[in-house]
Design an enzyme around this catalytic site. Structure first.
Site, PDB file in Angstrom:
ATOM      1  N   ARG A   1       6.473  -9.031  15.773  1.00  0.00           N
ATOM      2  CA  ARG A   1       7.148  -7.783  15.423  1.00  0.00           C
ATOM      3  C   ARG A   1       6.281  -6.610  15.861  1.00  0.00           C
ATOM      4  O   ARG A   1       5.051  -6.687  15.764  1.00  0.00           O
ATOM      5  CB  ARG A   1       7.355  -7.753  13.907  1.00  0.00           C
ATOM      6  CG  ARG A   1       7.863  -6.441  13.340  1.00  0.00           C
ATOM      7  CD  ARG A   1       7.976  -6.550  11.819  1.00  0.00           C
ATOM      8  NE  ARG A   1       8.583  -5.365  11.237  1.00  0.00           N
ATOM      9  CZ  ARG A   1       7.891  -4.302  10.840  1.00  0.00           C
ATOM     10  NH1 ARG A   1       6.569  -4.258  10.964  1.00  0.00           N
ATOM     11  NH2 ARG A   1       8.518  -3.262  10.321  1.00  0.00           N
TER      12      ARG A   1
ATOM     13  N   HIS B   1       4.782   0.246   0.031  1.00  0.00           N
ATOM     14  CA  HIS B   1       5.495  -0.591   0.997  1.00  0.00           C
ATOM     15  C   HIS B   1       4.586  -1.684   1.529  1.00  0.00           C
ATOM     16  O   HIS B   1       3.370  -1.634   1.328  1.00  0.00           O
ATOM     17  CB  HIS B   1       6.066   0.264   2.138  1.00  0.00           C
ATOM     18  CG  HIS B   1       5.051   1.134   2.829  1.00  0.00           C
ATOM     19  ND1 HIS B   1       4.533   2.283   2.259  1.00  0.00           N
ATOM     20  CD2 HIS B   1       4.434   1.020   4.032  1.00  0.00           C
ATOM     21  CE1 HIS B   1       3.672   2.844   3.087  1.00  0.00           C
ATOM     22  NE2 HIS B   1       3.582   2.092   4.175  1.00  0.00           N
TER      23      HIS B   1
ATOM     24  N   HIS C   1       0.846  -1.201   0.000  1.00  0.00           N
ATOM     25  CA  HIS C   1       0.000   0.000   0.000  1.00  0.00           C
ATOM     26  C   HIS C   1       0.880   1.249   0.000  1.00  0.00           C
ATOM     27  O   HIS C   1       2.070   1.174   0.300  1.00  0.00           O
ATOM     28  CB  HIS C   1      -0.909   0.030   1.237  1.00  0.00           C
ATOM     29  CG  HIS C   1      -0.139   0.195   2.522  1.00  0.00           C
ATOM     30  ND1 HIS C   1       0.552  -0.833   3.120  1.00  0.00           N
ATOM     31  CD2 HIS C   1       0.087   1.286   3.304  1.00  0.00           C
ATOM     32  CE1 HIS C   1       1.150  -0.400   4.209  1.00  0.00           C
ATOM     33  NE2 HIS C   1       0.891   0.893   4.349  1.00  0.00           N
TER      34      HIS C   1
ATOM     35  N   ASP D   1       0.672   5.152   1.867  1.00  0.00           N
ATOM     36  CA  ASP D   1      -0.082   5.767   2.965  1.00  0.00           C
ATOM     37  C   ASP D   1      -0.928   6.916   2.405  1.00  0.00           C
ATOM     38  O   ASP D   1      -0.510   7.609   1.477  1.00  0.00           O
ATOM     39  CB  ASP D   1       0.876   6.264   4.059  1.00  0.00           C
ATOM     40  CG  ASP D   1       1.535   5.097   4.796  1.00  0.00           C
ATOM     41  OD1 ASP D   1       1.046   3.959   4.671  1.00  0.00           O
ATOM     42  OD2 ASP D   1       2.542   5.329   5.491  1.00  0.00           O
TER      43      ASP D   1
HETATM   44  O1  LIG Z   1       4.827  -1.901  10.427  1.00  0.00           O
HETATM   45  C1  LIG Z   1       5.432  -1.341   9.530  1.00  0.00           C
HETATM   46  O2  LIG Z   1       6.651  -1.401   9.411  1.00  0.00           O
HETATM   47  C2  LIG Z   1       4.670  -0.542   8.487  1.00  0.00           C
HETATM   48  C3  LIG Z   1       3.342  -0.064   8.931  1.00  0.00           C
HETATM   49  C4  LIG Z   1       2.607   0.643   7.840  1.00  0.00           C
HETATM   50  O3  LIG Z   1       3.004   0.659   6.709  1.00  0.00           O
HETATM   51  C5  LIG Z   1       1.339   1.327   8.131  1.00  0.00           C
HETATM   52  O4  LIG Z   1       0.851   1.229   9.265  1.00  0.00           O
HETATM   53  O5  LIG Z   1       0.794   1.991   7.219  1.00  0.00           O
HETATM   54 FE   LIG Z   2       2.021   2.211   5.570  1.00  0.00          FE
END
Ligand SMILES: O=C(O)CCC(=O)C(=O)O
Ligand SMILES: [Fe+2]
Length: 336
Positions: free
Chosen positions: A280, A270, A214, A216
């Site tokens: 994690r 990403h 996605h 952001d």
């Molecule tokens: O957890 C991550 O490293 C990325 C989180 C992410 O991309 C998001 O919350 O939009």
């Molecule tokens: Fe994100």
């Protein structure tokens, strides 16, 4: 599938999709994504202490580095950002405390999200849980069943990252010749938020994502990931690892900056790979404007790539697309 009492019921809720996973192409696509996980993204690292330099040349050089990284990568890492290692360590404790509660208790909180329970295909399943904490929760001291008050640590973290986000956004805006007061006026505390995420161990990794690919939907995101790894970004058609670096924050350009800058800055695609052996944690700050804020491409007129739209309209379109197609379509909906 054995699950801890505090884990979301991924196994049972995703059962139907998992049982039907006979689409060979889909599985090989997901597996090949995991294959290239040895390749590291050499995301620029920027030392923000240069912004406080007496020497104007050094400050200007640092600002240029920021703008170039936002153009070329849509992403950069920052050090000497003002969040101490002590706060980062305490944030981890906060996250463990918040997530290691019975699933049913978390479900009662309106700030809690988990996975993609309505997904109908493998690539739309996500193996995460998260708390979304708008900045209006700052300074909240009462404990109720439906809100999650910020602890002192989360308050400190939110304050530093929100100031940092505004400062970086202003540096990027200055380059475009935009009004610097824009973010202070429009990015209001009820819309900006902290997202604390946990990615539980996933027995069927790499067949599902921790978080789907996605971009952001905000102006920019400031992310801290723990030592486990799993974050990847798409660059020149390849998924590359963003390896964890202690005490480093990752800054990602979101869709709004891409549209506002008329594609000068790029929102970076990403995703997070699920991990079979380790849980994690990550924490992200999202710089978002009010729903009424108009996103007008900086050059305006006929050479603009995007039509003007309000953030509310953009969010609504994203939600509608996710409901309809299982994923976000994004900025291509708003091109002229
Ligand atoms: O957890 C991550 O490293 C990325 C989180 C992410 O991309 C998001 O919350 O939009
Ligand atoms: Fe994100």
């Amino acid at each position: 599938m054995q699950q801890e009492a505090f884990d979301p019921p991924f196994g049972s809720v995703y059962k139907q999709v998992l049982e039907g996973w006979c689409d060979v192409d889909e599985i090989s696509e997901l597996d090949s994504g995991a294959d290239c996980s040895e390749v590291e993204a050499r995301v620029p690292v920027i030392d923000l202490s240069c912004l406080n330099e007496e020497l104007e040349d050094i400050e200007e050089w640092c600002k240029r580095e920021i703008c170039e990284a936002a153009q070329e990568w849509g992403c950069f890492q920052v050090i000497n950002h003002g969040v101490s290692s002590e706060i980062l360590e305490k944030m981890r404790c906060e996250q463990i405390k918040a997530f290691k509660k019975p699933f049913q208790d978390k479900l009662d909180l309106d700030t809690y999200r988990w996975g993609t329970p309505s997904a109908t295909c493998l690539r739309h399943l996500a193996w995460f849980e998260a708390f979304h904490l708008p900045l209006t929760h700052l300074h909240t001291t009462t404990t109720t069943t439906t809100t999650t008050p910020f602890s002192t640590t989360i308050n400190q973290y939110a304050k530093i990252t929100s100031n940092l986000a505004e400062k970086l956004a202003e540096i990027l805006a200055e380059k475009l010749g935009h009004n610097l007061g824009f973010f202070r006026e429009n990015c209001i505390p009820s819309k900006c938020y902290i997202r604390m995420s946990r990615y539980p161990m996933c027995p069927i990794s790499p067949h599902v994502f921790g978080l789907m690919p996605h971009t952001d939907s905000d102006f920019l995101t400031i992310l801290h990931q723990d030592h486990i790894g799993g974050l990847q970004l798409l660059r020149n058609g390849k998924w590359l690892n963003v390896n964890p670096k202690q005490e480093t924050l990752i800054v990602m350009i979101g869709d709004l900056f891409q549209a506002w800058s008329n594609d000068v800055y790029k929102s970076v695609e990403h995703r997070v790979n699920a991990n079979k052996h380790f849980e994690r944690f990550s924490v992200a700050y999202f710089l978002c404007p009010s729903n009424e804020t108009m996103i007008e491409s900086s050059c305006g007129g006929s050479s603009s790539t995007y039509r003007s739209f309000s953030f509310g309209e953009f969010r609504q379109q994203v939600q509608d697309d996710v409901k309809r197609f299982g994923h976000k379509v994004g900025l291509s909906r708003f091109t002229l």
